[in-house]
Write an enzyme that holds these catalytic residues in place. Structure first.
Site, PDB file in Angstrom:
ATOM      1  CE  LYS A   1      -3.857   1.607   2.974  1.00  0.00           C
ATOM      2  NZ  LYS A   1      -4.751   1.166   4.064  1.00  0.00           N
TER       3      LYS A   1
ATOM      4  CB  SER B   1      -7.952   3.112   3.278  1.00  0.00           C
ATOM      5  OG  SER B   1      -7.142   2.458   4.236  1.00  0.00           O
TER       6      SER B   1
ATOM      7  CB  SER C   1      -8.169  -0.035   5.961  1.00  0.00           C
ATOM      8  OG  SER C   1      -8.926   1.122   5.869  1.00  0.00           O
TER       9      SER C   1
HETATM   10  N1  GLN Z   1     -13.038   3.262   7.052  1.00  0.00           N
HETATM   11  C1  GLN Z   1     -12.328   3.586   8.244  1.00  0.00           C
HETATM   12  C2  GLN Z   1     -12.001   5.047   8.277  1.00  0.00           C
HETATM   13  O1  GLN Z   1     -12.303   5.706   7.356  1.00  0.00           O
HETATM   14  C3  GLN Z   1     -11.102   2.746   8.403  1.00  0.00           C
HETATM   15  C4  GLN Z   1      -9.916   3.256   7.672  1.00  0.00           C
HETATM   16  C5  GLN Z   1      -8.687   2.420   7.935  1.00  0.00           C
HETATM   17  O2  GLN Z   1      -8.761   1.362   8.544  1.00  0.00           O
HETATM   18  N2  GLN Z   1      -7.561   2.939   7.483  1.00  0.00           N
HETATM   19  O3  GLN Z   1     -11.478   5.543   9.212  1.00  0.00           O
END
Ligand code: GLN
Length: 498
Positions: free
Chosen positions: A75, A163, A187
């Site tokens: 990532k 994400s 994520s």
């Molecule tokens: N969807 C969650 C957020 O927007 C988790 C994001 C993540 O785990 N990086 O915070």
């Protein structure tokens, strides 16, 4: 096609010298060139270096490590010395200035490696480049990336999740053998479930965050996304463990996860939390998850109901704590320590303001505003402190439940992958997508997502298992038993036709 192999299958062929790492790496590169245009999952290609590394591994000829010669993507928040890494944010991409005064600058290039990519390199894995993510990992759909959205390999009109949407898509579409993601509030698990692959979020402190861009430091974890549970065990074993460069990593020895995988669930006590089977849960998701519980029972598990009463406060609590930590972590992007440079500032304040207003996208700004508000004098007690207290209650919920069961089984997401744009203008709707993935992060417990079905429309559904802290082995073993008894993980999206 070699890029379709799992790590275990490829390792077997490499060891027997049936294939070379160079061939395997080339197969991944060809696959990326052929199909990534449809998905937009890859944001940086480091292919020349990857081929060079592969040739070195082939020449050395030792394939003792199960990851030797295995290509992967990380990532776009993992630092690798000399490799552009941008968090998919204009803040680190230095696009041309809106007034046209400055031409595009260079992407940020880290001067050092993250502990995880360093450990993978030591194990012989080959880094192919970087994958798309929501800006600085804030989001659940990869739509907040400055590179544009990643499309779901199963249906390109839908999101791949977020994400780590890019990392999930490259694995599901066989552009590599595994990928690295991060999980702050779901994520890794949610994109894994949207793309029908396996993903694990380990115990907070099990893996090192050193050299990975921070979002919310008390919640951030890093981990792999793979084509099988066996592969997850292999990668986690290589990257887990104490790191002197990350003071939050624990001393707990890393077990031989791979060697401990079992095919049955005899005597394993599994709890189904009542609070995760609620109104609003997609009926097809519910049916698949309940069916998965029945499969576990047939493998010898004892399935009962458990209660996690504070679940209903999880989203609200997470969306106070996470933005508070975001507001602090984003402070480093001021154009001086990190971040893009603006031309002809009037003064220092103007410099900061323009750097931050040009560099950050709307979701990052929203979280900085919420976090700064919730931490300010007068509101701190009412929001931040209160949320910390609820966090403790949420953790106690899990402690209590794990007195009676070994594992907890639930859906990953209330819905299957949604259409691109469906939630973009409604932050609350987007935040509610995280309803089943944020409680675990506040408790710091490990959890895993594995494929457990498809909707009538052909969209993947994921099963979530949770375990007490440091019990990744238990989690992997149970997920493996379930996976071996089902066929879901073997299905592949058809991308070549269109
Ligand atoms: N969807 C969650 C957020 O927007 C988790 C994001 C993540 O785990 N990086 O915070």
């Amino acid at each position: 096609m070699l890029s379709f192999l799992t790590i275990t299958q490829a390792h077997d062929k490499l060891k027997k010298r049936e294939i070379s790492s160079e061939e395997l790496t080339r197969a991944c590169i060809d696959r990326v060139e052929k199909i990534d245009g449809k998905l937009n999952a890859v944001v940086y290609k480091n292919f020349d270096r990857a081929l060079e590394e592969a040739r070195k591994i082939d020449t050395a000829g030792t394939f003792d490590s199960p990851l030797a010669g295995i290509p992967y993507f990380a990532k776009d928040v993992y630092s690798e010395a000399g490799v552009p890494t941008t968090g998919c944010s204009n803040m680190l991409r230095n696009p041309p200035s809106p007034d046209g005064l400055r031409a595009a600058g260079k992407d940020y290039i880290p001067p050092y490696d993250s502990t995880t990519t360093k450990r993978l390199k030591a194990a012989g894995a080959i880094s192919l480049g970087k994958t798309n993510t929501d800006e600085f990992t804030m989001g659940a759909s990869t739509e907040t990336s400055c590179y544009g959205v990643t499309r779901n390999p199963w249906d390109t009109s839908r999101v791949a999740g977020g994400s780590s949407g890019g990392s999930a898509a490259v694995v599901a579409a066989d552009e590599c053998l595994f990928a690295l993601g991060t999980d702050t509030g779901g994520s890794i698990r949610q994109p894994a479930s949207f793309c029908s692959i396996a993903g694990i979020r380990s115990t907070y402190g099990r893996t090192s965050r050193y050299g990975v861009m921070s979002m919310a430091s008390s919640l951030d974890t890093i981990g792999p996304l793979c084509k099988s549970v066996e592969d997850l065990a292999i990668v986690l074993e290589a990257i887990a463990g104490k790191d002197p460069l990350d003071g939050t990593t624990g001393d707990h020895p890393v077990p031989n996860y791979h060697g401990a995988l079992k095919k049955d669930l005899k005597g394993v006590r599994i709890g189904l939390p009542k609070e995760y089977f609620i109104e609003g849960l997609n009926t097809e998701v519910e049916a698949s998850v309940r069916k998965a519980a029945a499969v576990c029972k047939s493998l010898g598990a004892l399935v009962t109901e458990v209660h996690l009463p504070y679940t209903k406060y999880a989203v609200a609590t997470y969306y106070v704590l996470c933005p508070c930590e975001v507001s602090s972590n984003m402070a480093r992007y001021d154009g001086i320590r990190f971040g893009h440079t603006v031309e002809k500032p009037k003064d220092l304040l103007d410099y900061y303001q323009r750097t931050r207003s040009e560099g950050f996208g709307p979701e990052v700004k929203r979280r900085i505003m919420i976090g700064t508000f919730a931490l300010s004098a007068g509101y701190y007690d009412a929001y931040y402190l209160k949320a910390q207290k609820v966090r403790t209650l949420i953790k106690k919920d899990f402690d209590e439940a794990f007195r009676g069961v070994d594992l907890i089984l639930a859906p990953v997401s209330p819905n299957t992958a949604f259409k691109i744009g469906a939630n973009s203008n409604d932050p609350i709707a987007m935040y509610l997508e995280d309803v089943f993935t944020v409680a675990q992060v506040m408790a710091g417990i490990p959890c895993i997502s594995v494929p457990c079905g498809f909707s009538k429309e052909g969209l993947p559904i994921g099963l979530q298992l949770m375990a007490p802290q440091w019990e990744e082995g238990r989690l992997l073993s149970a997920a493996y038993a379930y996976e071996q008894a089902t066929e879901w993980h073997k299905k592949r999206p058809v991308l070549d036709r269109a």
